[in-house]
Write a protein that holds these residues in place. Sequence first.
Motif, PDB file in Angstrom:
ATOM      1  N   ASP A  30     -25.841 -17.562   9.244  1.00 47.61           N
ATOM      2  CA  ASP A  30     -26.492 -16.246   9.286  1.00 47.61           C
ATOM      3  C   ASP A  30     -26.936 -15.796   7.899  1.00 47.61           C
ATOM      4  OD1 ASP A  30     -26.233 -15.999  12.036  1.00 47.61           O
ATOM      5  OD2 ASP A  30     -24.365 -14.844  11.903  1.00 47.61           O
ATOM      6  N   GLU A  31     -26.100 -16.027   6.910  1.00 47.16           N
ATOM      7  CA  GLU A  31     -26.472 -15.672   5.537  1.00 47.16           C
ATOM      8  C   GLU A  31     -27.635 -16.521   5.044  1.00 47.16           C
ATOM      9  OE1 GLU A  31     -22.907 -15.823   3.182  1.00 47.16           O
ATOM     10  OE2 GLU A  31     -22.067 -14.048   4.157  1.00 47.16           O
ATOM     11  N   GLU A  32     -27.672 -17.792   5.426  1.00 45.83           N
ATOM     12  CA  GLU A  32     -28.799 -18.655   5.053  1.00 45.83           C
ATOM     13  C   GLU A  32     -30.093 -18.124   5.662  1.00 45.83           C
ATOM     14  OE1 GLU A  32     -28.015 -22.725   6.034  1.00 45.83           O
ATOM     15  OE2 GLU A  32     -26.269 -22.815   4.711  1.00 45.83           O
ATOM     16  N   ARG A  33     -30.035 -17.725   6.949  1.00 50.95           N
ATOM     17  CA  ARG A  33     -31.227 -17.167   7.598  1.00 50.95           C
ATOM     18  C   ARG A  33     -31.674 -15.888   6.901  1.00 50.95           C
ATOM     19  NH1 ARG A  33     -28.808 -19.516  12.071  1.00 50.95           N
ATOM     20  NH2 ARG A  33     -27.507 -17.711  12.535  1.00 50.95           N
ATOM     21  N   ALA A  34     -30.735 -15.056   6.496  1.00 47.94           N
ATOM     22  CA  ALA A  34     -31.080 -13.818   5.805  1.00 47.94           C
ATOM     23  C   ALA A  34     -31.749 -14.112   4.458  1.00 47.94           C
ATOM     24  CB  ALA A  34     -29.832 -12.953   5.602  1.00 47.94           C
ATOM     25  N   LEU A  35     -31.239 -15.107   3.740  1.00 45.92           N
ATOM     26  CA  LEU A  35     -31.871 -15.485   2.476  1.00 45.92           C
ATOM     27  C   LEU A  35     -33.295 -15.976   2.717  1.00 45.92           C
ATOM     28  CD1 LEU A  35     -28.997 -17.413   0.623  1.00 45.92           C
ATOM     29  CD2 LEU A  35     -29.881 -15.131   0.078  1.00 45.92           C
ATOM     30  N   LEU A  36     -33.468 -16.846   3.718  1.00 45.05           N
ATOM     31  CA  LEU A  36     -34.806 -17.364   4.019  1.00 45.05           C
ATOM     32  C   LEU A  36     -35.756 -16.249   4.452  1.00 45.05           C
ATOM     33  CD1 LEU A  36     -33.885 -20.688   5.827  1.00 45.05           C
ATOM     34  CD2 LEU A  36     -35.080 -20.450   3.628  1.00 45.05           C
ATOM     35  N   ASP A  37     -35.266 -15.297   5.234  1.00 41.32           N
ATOM     36  CA  ASP A  37     -36.102 -14.158   5.640  1.00 41.32           C
ATOM     37  C   ASP A  37     -36.551 -13.368   4.425  1.00 41.32           C
ATOM     38  OD1 ASP A  37     -35.850 -14.863   8.299  1.00 41.32           O
ATOM     39  OD2 ASP A  37     -34.365 -13.300   8.766  1.00 41.32           O
TER      40      ASP A  37
ATOM     41  N   VAL B  69     -36.697 -19.560 -10.065  1.00 41.96           N
ATOM     42  CA  VAL B  69     -35.882 -18.349  -9.990  1.00 41.96           C
ATOM     43  C   VAL B  69     -35.020 -18.393  -8.739  1.00 41.96           C
ATOM     44  CG1 VAL B  69     -37.407 -16.875 -11.381  1.00 41.96           C
ATOM     45  CG2 VAL B  69     -37.833 -17.109  -8.921  1.00 41.96           C
ATOM     46  N   PHE B  70     -33.967 -17.590  -8.738  1.00 39.08           N
ATOM     47  CA  PHE B  70     -32.992 -17.561  -7.662  1.00 39.08           C
ATOM     48  C   PHE B  70     -32.778 -16.120  -7.232  1.00 39.08           C
ATOM     49  CE2 PHE B  70     -32.234 -20.973 -10.604  1.00 39.08           C
ATOM     50  CZ  PHE B  70     -32.230 -22.082  -9.770  1.00 39.08           C
ATOM     51  N   LEU B  71     -32.646 -15.914  -5.923  1.00 37.31           N
ATOM     52  CA  LEU B  71     -32.413 -14.578  -5.398  1.00 37.31           C
ATOM     53  C   LEU B  71     -30.982 -14.158  -5.707  1.00 37.31           C
ATOM     54  CD1 LEU B  71     -33.781 -12.300  -3.753  1.00 37.31           C
ATOM     55  CD2 LEU B  71     -32.668 -13.283  -1.739  1.00 37.31           C
ATOM     56  N   ASP B  72     -30.824 -12.970  -6.323  1.00 40.07           N
ATOM     57  CA  ASP B  72     -29.479 -12.519  -6.664  1.00 40.07           C
ATOM     58  C   ASP B  72     -28.952 -11.530  -5.631  1.00 40.07           C
ATOM     59  OD1 ASP B  72     -30.420  -9.931  -7.340  1.00 40.07           O
ATOM     60  OD2 ASP B  72     -30.446 -10.354  -9.478  1.00 40.07           O
ATOM     61  N   PHE B  73     -27.721 -11.063  -5.825  1.00 39.43           N
ATOM     62  CA  PHE B  73     -27.063 -10.179  -4.863  1.00 39.43           C
ATOM     63  C   PHE B  73     -27.744  -8.827  -4.730  1.00 39.43           C
ATOM     64  CE2 PHE B  73     -23.591 -13.115  -5.838  1.00 39.43           C
ATOM     65  CZ  PHE B  73     -23.204 -13.446  -4.563  1.00 39.43           C
ATOM     66  N   GLU B  74     -28.506  -8.427  -5.722  1.00 38.09           N
ATOM     67  CA  GLU B  74     -29.202  -7.143  -5.682  1.00 38.09           C
ATOM     68  C   GLU B  74     -30.612  -7.264  -5.115  1.00 38.09           C
ATOM     69  OE1 GLU B  74     -28.906  -5.520  -9.604  1.00 38.09           O
ATOM     70  OE2 GLU B  74     -26.724  -5.365  -9.476  1.00 38.09           O
ATOM     71  N   GLY B  75     -31.002  -8.472  -4.717  1.00 36.02           N
ATOM     72  CA  GLY B  75     -32.327  -8.682  -4.147  1.00 36.02           C
ATOM     73  C   GLY B  75     -33.413  -8.936  -5.175  1.00 36.02           C
ATOM     74  N   ALA B  76     -33.024  -9.159  -6.415  1.00 35.19           N
ATOM     75  CA  ALA B  76     -33.981  -9.466  -7.477  1.00 35.19           C
ATOM     76  C   ALA B  76     -34.003 -10.986  -7.690  1.00 35.19           C
ATOM     77  CB  ALA B  76     -33.582  -8.761  -8.770  1.00 35.19           C
ATOM     78  N   TRP B  77     -35.076 -11.469  -8.293  1.00 37.60           N
ATOM     79  CA  TRP B  77     -35.211 -12.885  -8.602  1.00 37.60           C
ATOM     80  C   TRP B  77     -34.841 -13.087 -10.058  1.00 37.60           C
ATOM     81  CZ3 TRP B  77     -35.941 -16.443  -4.900  1.00 37.60           C
ATOM     82  CH2 TRP B  77     -36.349 -15.978  -3.651  1.00 37.60           C
ATOM     83  N   ASN B  78     -33.932 -14.025 -10.304  1.00 36.99           N
ATOM     84  CA  ASN B  78     -33.316 -14.204 -11.609  1.00 36.99           C
ATOM     85  C   ASN B  78     -33.376 -15.672 -12.000  1.00 36.99           C
ATOM     86  OD1 ASN B  78     -31.234 -14.473 -13.634  1.00 36.99           O
ATOM     87  ND2 ASN B  78     -30.376 -12.544 -12.902  1.00 36.99           N
ATOM     88  N   GLU B  79     -33.617 -15.972 -13.260  1.00 34.00           N
ATOM     89  CA  GLU B  79     -33.658 -17.357 -13.730  1.00 34.00           C
ATOM     90  C   GLU B  79     -32.270 -17.984 -13.822  1.00 34.00           C
ATOM     91  OE1 GLU B  79     -36.091 -18.245 -17.156  1.00 34.00           O
ATOM     92  OE2 GLU B  79     -37.451 -16.620 -16.636  1.00 34.00           O
ATOM     93  N   ASN B  80     -31.228 -17.178 -13.833  1.00 36.53           N
ATOM     94  CA  ASN B  80     -29.859 -17.670 -13.998  1.00 36.53           C
ATOM     95  C   ASN B  80     -29.221 -17.928 -12.634  1.00 36.53           C
ATOM     96  OD1 ASN B  80     -27.207 -18.173 -14.646  1.00 36.53           O
ATOM     97  ND2 ASN B  80     -26.997 -16.423 -16.010  1.00 36.53           N
ATOM     98  N   VAL B  81     -28.981 -19.191 -12.305  1.00 39.93           N
ATOM     99  CA  VAL B  81     -28.389 -19.530 -11.013  1.00 39.93           C
ATOM    100  C   VAL B  81     -26.993 -18.931 -10.862  1.00 39.93           C
ATOM    101  CG1 VAL B  81     -27.388 -21.746 -11.714  1.00 39.93           C
ATOM    102  CG2 VAL B  81     -28.099 -21.386  -9.323  1.00 39.93           C
TER     103      VAL B  81
END
Length: 82
Positions: free
Chosen positions: A44-51, A22-34
Amino acid sequence: MGNLTTAHCVLAAKRPTDGAEVFLDFEGAWNENVREAAVSHSADEERALLDRGAHDASHNVVVGPHLVQVREVDDTVVFLRD
């Protein structure tokens, strides 16, 4: 041929209930569709995704969150391969 941009990243993980990627989407949900994934455009955005991935993993929402390099080609996300 599509217009390539520089490499960016999406956050991928496994869903613990069925092991699906699954992939994190813009709404903060995990989605199977990349194609729905939030794509980082800076460190900074990469760090936010990892956090966010670490937070969700600590709450057993996902397992093993990690960044995956992608390119955006004509509004489509394409995985980079080693």
